[in-house]
Design a protein around this motif. Structure first.
Motif, PDB file in Angstrom:
ATOM      1  N   GLU A 104       0.824  -1.209   0.000  1.00 22.10           N
ATOM      2  CA  GLU A 104       0.000   0.000   0.000  1.00 22.10           C
ATOM      3  C   GLU A 104       0.858   1.259   0.000  1.00 22.10           C
ATOM      4  O   GLU A 104       0.510   2.248  -0.652  1.00 22.10           O
ATOM      5  N   GLU A 105       1.993   1.214   0.704  1.00 18.00           N
ATOM      6  CA  GLU A 105       2.911   2.364   0.689  1.00 18.00           C
ATOM      7  C   GLU A 105       3.476   2.569  -0.715  1.00 18.00           C
ATOM      8  O   GLU A 105       3.560   3.695  -1.208  1.00 18.00           O
ATOM      9  N   LYS A 106       3.858   1.468  -1.367  1.00 19.29           N
ATOM     10  CA  LYS A 106       4.363   1.560  -2.739  1.00 19.29           C
ATOM     11  C   LYS A 106       3.280   2.088  -3.672  1.00 19.29           C
ATOM     12  O   LYS A 106       3.546   2.901  -4.560  1.00 19.29           O
ATOM     13  N   GLN A 107       2.045   1.611  -3.477  1.00 24.34           N
ATOM     14  CA  GLN A 107       0.925   2.052  -4.306  1.00 24.34           C
ATOM     15  C   GLN A 107       0.716   3.562  -4.146  1.00 24.34           C
ATOM     16  O   GLN A 107       0.545   4.276  -5.141  1.00 24.34           O
ATOM     17  N   ASN A 108       0.757   4.048  -2.917  1.00 28.44           N
ATOM     18  CA  ASN A 108       0.567   5.477  -2.679  1.00 28.44           C
ATOM     19  C   ASN A 108       1.669   6.307  -3.323  1.00 28.44           C
ATOM     20  O   ASN A 108       1.402   7.362  -3.905  1.00 28.44           O
ATOM     21  N   SER A 109       2.917   5.825  -3.243  1.00 23.41           N
ATOM     22  CA  SER A 109       4.010   6.588  -3.851  1.00 23.41           C
ATOM     23  C   SER A 109       3.886   6.578  -5.378  1.00 23.41           C
ATOM     24  O   SER A 109       4.176   7.580  -6.034  1.00 23.41           O
ATOM     25  N   LYS A 110       3.431   5.462  -5.960  1.00 24.74           N
ATOM     26  CA  LYS A 110       3.216   5.412  -7.418  1.00 24.74           C
ATOM     27  C   LYS A 110       2.111   6.375  -7.817  1.00 24.74           C
ATOM     28  O   LYS A 110       2.213   7.068  -8.834  1.00 24.74           O
ATOM     29  N   LYS A 111       1.032   6.420  -7.025  1.00 26.09           N
ATOM     30  CA  LYS A 111      -0.078   7.335  -7.335  1.00 26.09           C
ATOM     31  C   LYS A 111       0.409   8.782  -7.309  1.00 26.09           C
ATOM     32  O   LYS A 111       0.045   9.578  -8.174  1.00 26.09           O
ATOM     33  N   GLU A 112       1.238   9.105  -6.305  1.00 23.73           N
ATOM     34  CA  GLU A 112       1.783  10.460  -6.214  1.00 23.73           C
ATOM     35  C   GLU A 112       2.664  10.772  -7.422  1.00 23.73           C
ATOM     36  O   GLU A 112       2.589  11.862  -7.992  1.00 23.73           O
ATOM     37  N   ALA A 113       3.503   9.828  -7.807  1.00 28.69           N
ATOM     38  CA  ALA A 113       4.390  10.023  -8.956  1.00 28.69           C
ATOM     39  C   ALA A 113       3.575  10.213 -10.229  1.00 28.69           C
ATOM     40  O   ALA A 113       3.902  11.068 -11.063  1.00 28.69           O
ATOM     41  N   ILE A 114       2.509   9.435 -10.376  1.00 27.16           N
ATOM     42  CA  ILE A 114       1.647   9.557 -11.559  1.00 27.16           C
ATOM     43  C   ILE A 114       0.973  10.923 -11.570  1.00 27.16           C
ATOM     44  O   ILE A 114       0.910  11.584 -12.612  1.00 27.16           O
ATOM     45  N   LEU A 115       0.489  11.356 -10.424  1.00 31.65           N
ATOM     46  CA  LEU A 115      -0.165  12.662 -10.328  1.00 31.65           C
ATOM     47  C   LEU A 115       0.806  13.784 -10.710  1.00 31.65           C
ATOM     48  O   LEU A 115       0.450  14.694 -11.478  1.00 31.65           O
ATOM     49  N   LYS A 116       2.037  13.704 -10.224  1.00 31.75           N
ATOM     50  CA  LYS A 116       3.045  14.720 -10.558  1.00 31.75           C
ATOM     51  C   LYS A 116       3.345  14.720 -12.052  1.00 31.75           C
ATOM     52  O   LYS A 116       3.487  15.775 -12.677  1.00 31.75           O
ATOM     53  N   LEU A 117       3.450  13.525 -12.632  1.00 30.48           N
ATOM     54  CA  LEU A 117       3.698  13.422 -14.077  1.00 30.48           C
ATOM     55  C   LEU A 117       2.540  14.014 -14.869  1.00 30.48           C
ATOM     56  O   LEU A 117       2.757  14.733 -15.853  1.00 30.48           O
ATOM     57  N   GLN A 118       1.327  13.710 -14.448  1.00 31.52           N
ATOM     58  CA  GLN A 118       0.156  14.249 -15.140  1.00 31.52           C
ATOM     59  C   GLN A 118       0.150  15.774 -15.066  1.00 31.52           C
ATOM     60  O   GLN A 118      -0.174  16.451 -16.049  1.00 31.52           O
ATOM     61  N   GLN A 119       0.538  16.310 -13.926  1.00 30.78           N
ATOM     62  CA  GLN A 119       0.596  17.761 -13.770  1.00 30.78           C
ATOM     63  C   GLN A 119       1.664  18.361 -14.683  1.00 30.78           C
ATOM     64  O   GLN A 119       1.457  19.410 -15.295  1.00 30.78           O
ATOM     65  N   ARG A 120       2.808  17.679 -14.789  1.00 30.69           N
ATOM     66  CA  ARG A 120       3.870  18.162 -15.682  1.00 30.69           C
ATOM     67  C   ARG A 120       3.393  18.150 -17.128  1.00 30.69           C
ATOM     68  O   ARG A 120       3.644  19.087 -17.890  1.00 30.69           O
ATOM     69  N   ILE A 121       2.706  17.069 -17.507  1.00 30.59           N
ATOM     70  CA  ILE A 121       2.198  16.965 -18.881  1.00 30.59           C
ATOM     71  C   ILE A 121       1.182  18.072 -19.142  1.00 30.59           C
ATOM     72  O   ILE A 121       1.204  18.720 -20.197  1.00 30.59           O
ATOM     73  N   GLN A 122       0.301  18.314 -18.189  1.00 31.13           N
ATOM     74  CA  GLN A 122      -0.710  19.362 -18.357  1.00 31.13           C
ATOM     75  C   GLN A 122      -0.065  20.747 -18.466  1.00 31.13           C
ATOM     76  O   GLN A 122      -0.474  21.564 -19.285  1.00 31.13           O
ATOM     77  N   SER A 123       0.952  20.992 -17.634  1.00 32.24           N
ATOM     78  CA  SER A 123       1.611  22.298 -17.702  1.00 32.24           C
ATOM     79  C   SER A 123       2.362  22.445 -19.020  1.00 32.24           C
ATOM     80  O   SER A 123       2.423  23.540 -19.590  1.00 32.24           O
ATOM     81  N   LEU A 124       2.917  21.349 -19.525  1.00 34.42           N
ATOM     82  CA  LEU A 124       3.602  21.355 -20.827  1.00 34.42           C
ATOM     83  C   LEU A 124       2.588  21.658 -21.933  1.00 34.42           C
ATOM     84  O   LEU A 124       2.867  22.467 -22.828  1.00 34.42           O
ATOM     85  N   GLN A 125       1.428  21.036 -21.860  1.00 33.79           N
ATOM     86  CA  GLN A 125       0.385  21.281 -22.852  1.00 33.79           C
ATOM     87  C   GLN A 125      -0.145  22.705 -22.759  1.00 33.79           C
ATOM     88  O   GLN A 125      -0.437  23.335 -23.753  1.00 33.79           O
ATOM     89  N   ALA A 126      -0.245  23.223 -21.554  1.00 28.67           N
ATOM     90  CA  ALA A 126      -0.709  24.595 -21.371  1.00 28.67           C
ATOM     91  C   ALA A 126       0.317  25.575 -21.946  1.00 28.67           C
ATOM     92  O   ALA A 126      -0.047  26.586 -22.551  1.00 28.67           O
ATOM     93  N   GLY A 127       1.598  25.234 -21.775  1.00 27.33           N
ATOM     94  CA  GLY A 127       2.666  26.058 -22.348  1.00 27.33           C
ATOM     95  C   GLY A 127       2.601  26.064 -23.870  1.00 27.33           C
ATOM     96  O   GLY A 127       2.841  27.078 -24.514  1.00 27.33           O
ATOM     97  N   LYS A 128       2.262  24.923 -24.477  1.00 29.61           N
ATOM     98  CA  LYS A 128       2.124  24.830 -25.927  1.00 29.61           C
ATOM     99  C   LYS A 128       0.954  25.658 -26.410  1.00 29.61           C
ATOM    100  O   LYS A 128       1.026  26.316 -27.438  1.00 29.61           O
ATOM    101  N   ALA A 129      -0.128  25.641 -25.658  1.00 22.77           N
ATOM    102  CA  ALA A 129      -1.340  26.371 -26.057  1.00 22.77           C
ATOM    103  C   ALA A 129      -1.072  27.882 -26.066  1.00 22.77           C
ATOM    104  O   ALA A 129      -1.603  28.599 -26.906  1.00 22.77           O
ATOM    105  N   LYS A 130      -0.227  28.331 -25.146  1.00 26.32           N
ATOM    106  CA  LYS A 130       0.090  29.769 -25.076  1.00 26.32           C
ATOM    107  C   LYS A 130       1.013  30.187 -26.224  1.00 26.32           C
ATOM    108  O   LYS A 130       0.964  31.320 -26.666  1.00 26.32           O
ATOM    109  N   ALA A 131       1.858  29.243 -26.673  1.00 25.96           N
ATOM    110  CA  ALA A 131       2.845  29.584 -27.693  1.00 25.96           C
ATOM    111  C   ALA A 131       2.244  29.758 -29.067  1.00 25.96           C
ATOM    112  O   ALA A 131       1.164  29.564 -29.399  1.00 25.96           O
TER     113      ALA A 131
END
Length: 131
Positions: A104-131
C-alpha cells in the motif's frame, strides 16, 4: 517546438510505465487480500475446533479425517496439532499484514508520482497552447 514534443512523448511513456507498475501493485494487493481471507477463515475454523477439543474429557475418542478415512487420534496430539496450525496461521496473517502495508505504501508513492507526471504533462500542454 520539437524538443517540447519529444519531452511530452517521454513523459507519456514514463506515465504509462508507472501506470503499469501501479496496476501490478493493485493486483498484488488483491491477491494478498484473497490469501488473507483464506487464512482468516481457516484460523476461525481452527479456533472453533480448539474450543470443542477443550470441552472434551481426556478419555474421549477423537478422530481425524485423512482422505476418505476417519483415524483415531490421541486428544493431546489433536490439541497440539490444532494449536500448531493456529500459531502458523497467525504468523502468516502477520506476515501478510506487513506485506500489505508495504504494498500500500508503494501504491501510494506510485499514485503520487503519476499525479506529478500528469501535472507536468498538463503544464507542458498549457505552455504549448500559449505559444
Amino acid at each position: 517546438m520539437s524538443s517540447s514534443t519529444a519531452m511530452h512523448r517521454e513523459l507519456q511513456r514514463e506515465l504509462e510505465t508507472k501506470a503499469t507498475d501501479l496496476s501490478k501493485l493493485q493486483k498484488d494487493i488483491a491477491k494478498n487480500h484473497q490469501v488473507r481471507k483464506k487464512y482468516t477463515i481457516q484460523l476461525g475454523e481452527n479456533e472453533l475446533v480448539l474450543k470443542e477439543l477443550d470441552l472434551l474429557n481426556e478419555d474421549a475418542n477423537v478422530y481425524k479425517l485423512i482422505g476418505p478415512v476417519l483415524v483415531k487420534q490421541d486428544l493431546a496430539e489433536a490439541n497440539a496439532n490444532v494449536r500448531k496450525r493456529i500459531d502458523y496461521m497467525s504468523a502468516e496473517l502477520k506476515r501478510l499484514d506487513a506485506t500489505l502495508q508495504d504494498l500500500e505504501e508503494k501504491q501510494n508513492s506510485k499514485k503520487e508520482a503519476i499525479l506529478k507526471l500528469q501535472q507536468r504533462i498538463q503544464s507542458l500542454q498549457a505552455g504549448k497552447a500559449k505559444a
